[in-house]
Design an enzyme around this catalytic site. Structure first.
Site, PDB file in Angstrom:
ATOM      1  N   GLN A  63     -11.241   7.545  -5.193  1.00 25.15           N
ATOM      2  CA  GLN A  63     -11.857   8.016  -3.955  1.00 25.15           C
ATOM      3  C   GLN A  63     -13.194   8.688  -4.276  1.00 25.15           C
ATOM      4  O   GLN A  63     -13.682   8.599  -5.391  1.00 25.15           O
ATOM      5  CB  GLN A  63     -10.907   8.972  -3.224  1.00 25.15           C
ATOM      6  CG  GLN A  63      -9.660   8.310  -2.645  1.00 25.15           C
ATOM      7  CD  GLN A  63      -9.949   7.489  -1.393  1.00 25.15           C
ATOM      8  OE1 GLN A  63     -11.077   7.422  -0.901  1.00 25.15           O
ATOM      9  NE2 GLN A  63      -8.913   6.847  -0.860  1.00 25.15           N
TER      10      GLN A  63
ATOM     11  N   CYS B  95      -8.333 -27.736   7.311  1.00 30.95           N
ATOM     12  CA  CYS B  95      -7.068 -27.026   7.505  1.00 30.95           C
ATOM     13  C   CYS B  95      -6.217 -27.727   8.564  1.00 30.95           C
ATOM     14  O   CYS B  95      -6.699 -28.596   9.303  1.00 30.95           O
ATOM     15  CB  CYS B  95      -7.317 -25.560   7.893  1.00 30.95           C
ATOM     16  SG  CYS B  95      -7.748 -25.286   9.633  1.00 30.95           S
TER      17      CYS B  95
ATOM     18  N   GLY C 176     -11.539   4.329   0.343  1.00 27.14           N
ATOM     19  CA  GLY C 176     -12.525   5.121   1.065  1.00 27.14           C
ATOM     20  C   GLY C 176     -13.808   4.383   1.366  1.00 27.14           C
ATOM     21  O   GLY C 176     -14.824   4.994   1.697  1.00 27.14           O
TER      22      GLY C 176
ATOM     23  N   ASP D 297       0.854  -1.186   0.000  1.00 28.33           N
ATOM     24  CA  ASP D 297       0.000   0.000   0.000  1.00 28.33           C
ATOM     25  C   ASP D 297       0.893   1.240   0.000  1.00 28.33           C
ATOM     26  O   ASP D 297       2.113   1.142   0.091  1.00 28.33           O
ATOM     27  CB  ASP D 297      -0.977  -0.019   1.174  1.00 28.33           C
ATOM     28  CG  ASP D 297      -0.278  -0.047   2.526  1.00 28.33           C
ATOM     29  OD1 ASP D 297       0.945   0.170   2.570  1.00 28.33           O
ATOM     30  OD2 ASP D 297      -0.954  -0.277   3.535  1.00 28.33           O
ATOM     31  N   SER D 298       0.278   2.409  -0.101  1.00 27.60           N
ATOM     32  CA  SER D 298       1.077   3.627  -0.282  1.00 27.60           C
ATOM     33  C   SER D 298       1.543   4.249   1.023  1.00 27.60           C
ATOM     34  O   SER D 298       2.402   5.124   1.033  1.00 27.60           O
ATOM     35  CB  SER D 298       0.257   4.669  -1.041  1.00 27.60           C
ATOM     36  OG  SER D 298      -0.801   5.136  -0.216  1.00 27.60           O
ATOM     37  N   GLY D 299       0.958   3.824   2.142  1.00 23.18           N
ATOM     38  CA  GLY D 299       1.236   4.464   3.421  1.00 23.18           C
ATOM     39  C   GLY D 299       0.238   5.554   3.768  1.00 23.18           C
ATOM     40  O   GLY D 299       0.183   6.020   4.900  1.00 23.18           O
ATOM     41  N   GLY D 300      -0.574   5.940   2.803  1.00 21.37           N
ATOM     42  CA  GLY D 300      -1.529   7.030   3.029  1.00 21.37           C
ATOM     43  C   GLY D 300      -2.520   6.749   4.138  1.00 21.37           C
ATOM     44  O   GLY D 300      -2.756   7.591   5.009  1.00 21.37           O
ATOM     45  N   PHE D 301      -3.082   5.544   4.140  1.00 24.02           N
ATOM     46  CA  PHE D 301      -4.096   5.216   5.147  1.00 24.02           C
ATOM     47  C   PHE D 301      -3.521   5.318   6.553  1.00 24.02           C
ATOM     48  O   PHE D 301      -4.157   5.834   7.474  1.00 24.02           O
ATOM     49  CB  PHE D 301      -4.658   3.809   4.904  1.00 24.02           C
ATOM     50  CG  PHE D 301      -5.690   3.396   5.912  1.00 24.02           C
ATOM     51  CD1 PHE D 301      -6.988   3.878   5.828  1.00 24.02           C
ATOM     52  CD2 PHE D 301      -5.366   2.542   6.956  1.00 24.02           C
ATOM     53  CE1 PHE D 301      -7.949   3.517   6.770  1.00 24.02           C
ATOM     54  CE2 PHE D 301      -6.308   2.168   7.895  1.00 24.02           C
ATOM     55  CZ  PHE D 301      -7.608   2.665   7.799  1.00 24.02           C
TER      56      PHE D 301
ATOM     57  N   CYS E  33      -7.773 -27.621  12.112  1.00 19.89           N
ATOM     58  CA  CYS E  33      -8.954 -28.470  12.326  1.00 19.89           C
ATOM     59  C   CYS E  33      -8.611 -29.955  12.233  1.00 19.89           C
ATOM     60  O   CYS E  33      -9.265 -30.785  12.875  1.00 19.89           O
ATOM     61  CB  CYS E  33     -10.048 -28.104  11.330  1.00 19.89           C
ATOM     62  SG  CYS E  33     -10.763 -26.472  11.664  1.00 19.89           S
TER      63      CYS E  33
ATOM     64  N   HIS F 272      -6.332 -20.998  10.729  1.00 20.16           N
ATOM     65  CA  HIS F 272      -7.693 -21.394  10.376  1.00 20.16           C
ATOM     66  C   HIS F 272      -8.446 -20.271   9.665  1.00 20.16           C
ATOM     67  O   HIS F 272      -9.084 -20.493   8.627  1.00 20.16           O
ATOM     68  CB  HIS F 272      -8.479 -21.828  11.621  1.00 20.16           C
ATOM     69  CG  HIS F 272      -9.931 -22.015  11.329  1.00 20.16           C
ATOM     70  ND1 HIS F 272     -10.441 -23.184  10.801  1.00 20.16           N
ATOM     71  CD2 HIS F 272     -10.984 -21.162  11.425  1.00 20.16           C
ATOM     72  CE1 HIS F 272     -11.746 -23.040  10.592  1.00 20.16           C
ATOM     73  NE2 HIS F 272     -12.098 -21.822  10.972  1.00 20.16           N
TER      74      HIS F 272
ATOM     75  N   ASP G 149      -2.478   8.537  -1.853  1.00 22.11           N
ATOM     76  CA  ASP G 149      -3.752   9.256  -1.938  1.00 22.11           C
ATOM     77  C   ASP G 149      -4.102   9.855  -0.585  1.00 22.11           C
ATOM     78  O   ASP G 149      -3.511   9.503   0.436  1.00 22.11           O
ATOM     79  CB  ASP G 149      -4.872   8.304  -2.377  1.00 22.11           C
ATOM     80  CG  ASP G 149      -5.081   7.154  -1.394  1.00 22.11           C
ATOM     81  OD1 ASP G 149      -4.104   6.746  -0.727  1.00 22.11           O
ATOM     82  OD2 ASP G 149      -6.218   6.668  -1.280  1.00 22.11           O
TER      83      ASP G 149
END
Length: 379
Positions: free
Chosen positions: A191, A308, A218, A94-98, A311, A337, A148
């Site tokens: 956005q 899995c 967003g 990701d861009s780091g924006g969030f 389980c 799981h 963004d």
């Protein structure tokens, strides 16, 4: 030649959902796909071998966190993120924006970028489109995200309009600063919040820049699910059909199915590993909180219908004991799981698209899971 290529295999006659394949420099993965989140170059408690065993074709790592620790220069020196973490399949960063907008209490948005404080040390930092590209180019991920602005929910129309316009300008700067387009694909982020007019404007701006893929940002930020679904129904047709579409930050089973029906190809979320640490599990019949006292002497598996590793080998009683005692192995078992559950769910979604019955699959799943009930428990 672009680094990322999308291949459309089939469209579901019942719903319009897409079955496809995304080709990257580190292999291909089938879509719709869920991407486990490895924030700090690891999916918490999971080894790369675990992730391959459960069928993950791509994972996500976080630009902001890796910039702070250990630093993108160190990862570049190690030969890039794939070598650093011993993962030879696809990676999206990701861009780091969030994180800048969600973790930092102090931040100042300017046209150049964002001034903010390190959420751990309080140190003053600055992140711009150019810096986000520099970091992600050093990390060497297969798919990079444009930097963004991540507006809060709810936001006024006027605020959102200015934000969308800034995100479009930043997207163009990201493209200009991207130093490795031949071996790293850069996705733009649409956005616009809950405003159709702004979603349309954002999609128009970004598609004119011809990114190899597009994310819808967003959403899943606090708005009701009906608003999210309405925005997806409106936005996905505005995006090129020959490129992948990524819905950011979504990982609940109902939203993965509903997003796929609305034309989304890629999803990510920390949800499965985050709730696993509290002993909350996804099962074929709904949510199960293994810490509850009723499981003290329950020697059956978490889910009778799951094959899995967890389980097949361990009981609810044992896992409850581990979680109650804060044993790391318990978190490893519950995380395995939950990730396996979502990866298998997406396999079933893809199969249902192939057989033109995703609408029927949704109804059956929602009925079994209890999502159709008025007071259904979600995650």
């Amino acid at each position: 030649m672009t680094a990322i290529r999308y291949e459309l295999i089939k469209t579901c006659k019942q719903t319009g959902a897409r079955l496809g394949r995304v080709h990257t420099p580190h292999g291909s993965f089938d879509t719709p796909a869920f991407m486990p989140v490895g924030t700090l170059a690891t999916v918490k408690t999971m080894s790369p071998e675990d992730l391959k065993e459960m069928g993950a074709g791509i994972i996500l790592s976080n630009t902001y966190h890796l910039w702070l620790r250990p630093g993108h220069e160190i990862i570049k020196e190690a030969g890039g993120l794939h070598k650093f973490m011993n993962w030879d399949r696809a990676i999206l960063t990701d861009s780091g924006g969030f994180q800048v907008f969600s973790l930092s209490e102090f931040r100042k948005i300017e046209e150049e970028g964002v001034h903010f404080r390190n959420h751990m040390s309080g140190e003053k930092l600055f992140l711009s489109p150019e810096k986000a590209m520099e970091i992600q180019n050093a990390l060497g991920s297969d798919i990079m995200m444009a930097f963004d602005e991540c507006p809060p929910y709810p936001a006024t129309f006027d605020y959102m309009k200015k934000s969308v316009e800034r995100t479009s300008r930043w997207a163009e700067r990201c493209l200009n600063a991207h130093a490795r387009p031949e071996d790293q694909g850069l996705f733009g982020i649409v956005q616009g919040g809950e405003y159709e007019e702004l979603r349309k404007q954002s999609a128009r701006d970004l598609t004119s820049l011809d990114f190899p893929g597009y994310a819808i940002g967003g959403l899943s930020v606090g708005e009701p699910k009906d608003i999210m679904n309405r925005m997806l129904e409106y936005t996905t047709p505005l995006l090129p059909p020959n490129k992948p579409r990524y819905l950011m930050g979504v990982g609940s089973p109902d939203s993965l199915i509903d997003g796929s029906i609305r034309g989304i190809d890629m999803f990510d979320c920390v949800l499965p590993t985050r709730i696993a640490r509290n002993g909350t599990l996804m099962t074929s019949t709904g949510r199960l909180v293994v810490k509850n006292a009723q499981f003290t002497r329950d020697f059956g598996p978490i889910d009778e219908n799951c094959d899995c590793y967890t389980c097949r080998n361990y009981s609810r009683a044992y896992i409850r004991h581990l979680i109650k005692c804060d044993e790391t192995f318990g978190i490893r078992l519950t995380s395995y799981h939950n990730l396996y559950f979502l990866l298998r769910l997406m396999e079933k979604v893809r199969q249902a698209i192939m057989e033109d019955r995703l609408g029927d699959f949704r109804e059956e799943f929602f009925e079994r899971y209890g999502f159709n009930k008025p007071n259904a428990k979600n995650f």
